[in-house]
Design a protein around this motif. Structure first.
Motif, PDB file in Angstrom:
ATOM      1  N   VAL A  74       0.812  -1.228   0.000  1.00 45.92           N
ATOM      2  CA  VAL A  74       0.000   0.000   0.000  1.00 45.92           C
ATOM      3  C   VAL A  74       0.844   1.278   0.000  1.00 45.92           C
ATOM      4  CG1 VAL A  74      -2.009  -1.107   1.057  1.00 45.92           C
ATOM      5  CG2 VAL A  74      -0.263  -0.086   2.530  1.00 45.92           C
ATOM      6  N   LEU A  75       2.154   1.147  -0.025  1.00 48.17           N
ATOM      7  CA  LEU A  75       2.985   2.355  -0.060  1.00 48.17           C
ATOM      8  C   LEU A  75       2.930   2.991  -1.445  1.00 48.17           C
ATOM      9  CD1 LEU A  75       6.099   1.236   2.008  1.00 48.17           C
ATOM     10  CD2 LEU A  75       4.223   2.735   2.716  1.00 48.17           C
ATOM     11  N   GLU A  76       3.283   4.274  -1.485  1.00 50.52           N
ATOM     12  CA  GLU A  76       3.204   5.023  -2.741  1.00 50.52           C
ATOM     13  C   GLU A  76       4.526   5.716  -3.037  1.00 50.52           C
ATOM     14  OE1 GLU A  76       0.068   7.753  -2.012  1.00 50.52           O
ATOM     15  OE2 GLU A  76      -1.465   6.174  -1.941  1.00 50.52           O
ATOM     16  N   ALA A  77       4.719   6.023  -4.303  1.00 49.96           N
ATOM     17  CA  ALA A  77       5.894   6.799  -4.693  1.00 49.96           C
ATOM     18  C   ALA A  77       5.914   8.094  -3.886  1.00 49.96           C
ATOM     19  CB  ALA A  77       5.853   7.100  -6.189  1.00 49.96           C
ATOM     20  N   GLY A  78       7.090   8.469  -3.426  1.00 42.32           N
ATOM     21  CA  GLY A  78       7.228   9.667  -2.602  1.00 42.32           C
ATOM     22  C   GLY A  78       7.291   9.369  -1.112  1.00 42.32           C
ATOM     23  N   ASP A  79       6.889   8.152  -0.731  1.00 39.89           N
ATOM     24  CA  ASP A  79       6.910   7.821   0.692  1.00 39.89           C
ATOM     25  C   ASP A  79       8.344   7.691   1.199  1.00 39.89           C
ATOM     26  OD1 ASP A  79       4.189   7.807   0.722  1.00 39.89           O
ATOM     27  OD2 ASP A  79       3.962   5.618   0.725  1.00 39.89           O
ATOM     28  N   LEU A  80       8.549   8.199   2.400  1.00 40.94           N
ATOM     29  CA  LEU A  80       9.856   8.108   3.063  1.00 40.94           C
ATOM     30  C   LEU A  80       9.698   7.310   4.346  1.00 40.94           C
ATOM     31  CD1 LEU A  80      12.859   9.054   3.441  1.00 40.94           C
ATOM     32  CD2 LEU A  80      11.941  11.079   4.618  1.00 40.94           C
ATOM     33  N   LEU A  81      10.492   6.255   4.475  1.00 39.23           N
ATOM     34  CA  LEU A  81      10.476   5.441   5.683  1.00 39.23           C
ATOM     35  C   LEU A  81      11.835   5.544   6.364  1.00 39.23           C
ATOM     36  CD1 LEU A  81       8.034   4.259   4.074  1.00 39.23           C
ATOM     37  CD2 LEU A  81       8.563   2.065   5.126  1.00 39.23           C
ATOM     38  N   VAL A  82      11.819   5.841   7.639  1.00 35.99           N
ATOM     39  CA  VAL A  82      13.053   5.990   8.408  1.00 35.99           C
ATOM     40  C   VAL A  82      13.129   4.826   9.391  1.00 35.99           C
ATOM     41  CG1 VAL A  82      14.348   7.496   9.948  1.00 35.99           C
ATOM     42  CG2 VAL A  82      12.896   8.493   8.173  1.00 35.99           C
ATOM     43  N   LEU A  83      14.114   3.954   9.180  1.00 33.95           N
ATOM     44  CA  LEU A  83      14.217   2.744   9.989  1.00 33.95           C
ATOM     45  C   LEU A  83      15.267   2.916  11.082  1.00 33.95           C
ATOM     46  CD1 LEU A  83      12.471   1.655   7.772  1.00 33.95           C
ATOM     47  CD2 LEU A  83      13.985  -0.312   7.538  1.00 33.95           C
ATOM     48  N   THR A  84      14.876   2.561  12.286  1.00 30.54           N
ATOM     49  CA  THR A  84      15.768   2.678  13.431  1.00 30.54           C
ATOM     50  C   THR A  84      15.783   1.347  14.165  1.00 30.54           C
ATOM     51  OG1 THR A  84      15.088   4.977  13.654  1.00 30.54           O
ATOM     52  CG2 THR A  84      16.233   4.030  15.525  1.00 30.54           C
ATOM     53  N   GLY A  85      16.920   1.035  14.748  1.00 28.53           N
ATOM     54  CA  GLY A  85      17.019  -0.207  15.515  1.00 28.53           C
ATOM     55  C   GLY A  85      18.464  -0.623  15.574  1.00 28.53           C
TER      56      GLY A  85
END
Ligand SMILES: Nc1ncnc2c1ncn2[C@@H]1O[C@H](COP(=O)(O)OP(=O)(O)OP(=O)(O)O)[C@@H](O)[C@H]1O
Ligand SMILES: [Mg+2]
Length: 204
Positions: free
Chosen positions: A28-39
């Motif tokens: 369901v993600l779209e072009a332009g989406d930014l995901l910031v992963l931490t861990g």
């Protein structure tokens, strides 16, 4: 905007569940989406990104980029989302600042891709007015409680392939994610962990 609109905590017990959760999100993600992963090291950021890639239907081969800072995985015409976004996978571990992020020109690809940045916190927020933060914790029970596990983490370094529980905290920031709890439900990830929905409660 930098305050989270909502936060949701999910619990998984296997790497496959982390992968599956991310795959559902990737659908369901779209072009332009930014995901910031931490861990922390080995928390599962790359495992999560591999799941995203499957859901997005992009070219396989997602690995921890180690020496290559950015990898572009093109959308597959014969995948589940032909014509959908590409996946840009960044490992910002070795980048010290937002200025160094600017050097790799993520702006060029953001419009046509989902951009996922491992170790992105405090480095990529300026790239978009919206972002989805994804925190992976080895300690079950949520953020900030991993200290007691750090020794175990080092001792367990060689047994990384064993399934372990993870707590995954999703946090939506900016207009793109205003409706995201619904989006997550559409992705088949309602409160599967039995956690209360903390939407609209703000951050921890
Ligand atoms: N519940 C789980 N979710 C995700 N990974 C898990 C889980 N249980 C065990 N693992 C294992 O933990 C490891 C996670 O490695 P991964 O490369 O995804 O972490 P990472 O956060 O990207 O690490 P790095 O900081 O080195 O990039 C994998 O070997 C995976 O099989
Ligand atoms: Mg990684």
């Amino acid at each position: 905007m930098s305050e989270p609109l909502w936060e949701r905590t999910l619990k998984v017990t296997t790497a496959e569940q982390t992968h599956a959760l991310a795959a559902a999100l990737g659908e369901v993600l779209e072009a332009g989406d930014l995901l910031v992963l931490t861990g922390e090291l080995g928390a599962g950021k790359t495992t999560f990104t591999q799941g995203l890639g499957e859901g997005l239907g992009v070219r396989a081969g997602i690995i921890s980029p180690t020496f290559v800072l950015v990898r572009i995985h093109p959308n597959l015409p014969d995948g589940p989302r032909p014509g959908g976004p590409d996946l840009v996978h960044v490992d910002a571990y070795r980048l010290d600042s937002a200025a160094e992020i600017d050097d790799i020109d993520l702006e060029n690809t953001m419009d046509t891709a989902v951009t996922v940045v491992e170790w992105g916190r405090d480095r990529v927020e300026h790239l978009s007015d919206s972002r989805l933060e994804v925190e992976l914790h080895r300690a079950v029970g949520g953020g900030g409680t991993a200290a007691a596990n750090r020794t175990d983490e080092v001792l367990d370094f060689d047994t990384d392939d064993d399934d372990e529980p993870r707590t995954i905290v999703l946090r939506g920031i900016g207009p793109r994610w205003a409706d995201a709890p619904r989006l997550l439900d559409a992705a088949g990830q309602p409160d599967t962990a039995g956690q209360p929905d903390t939407a609209n409660e703000g951050h921890i």
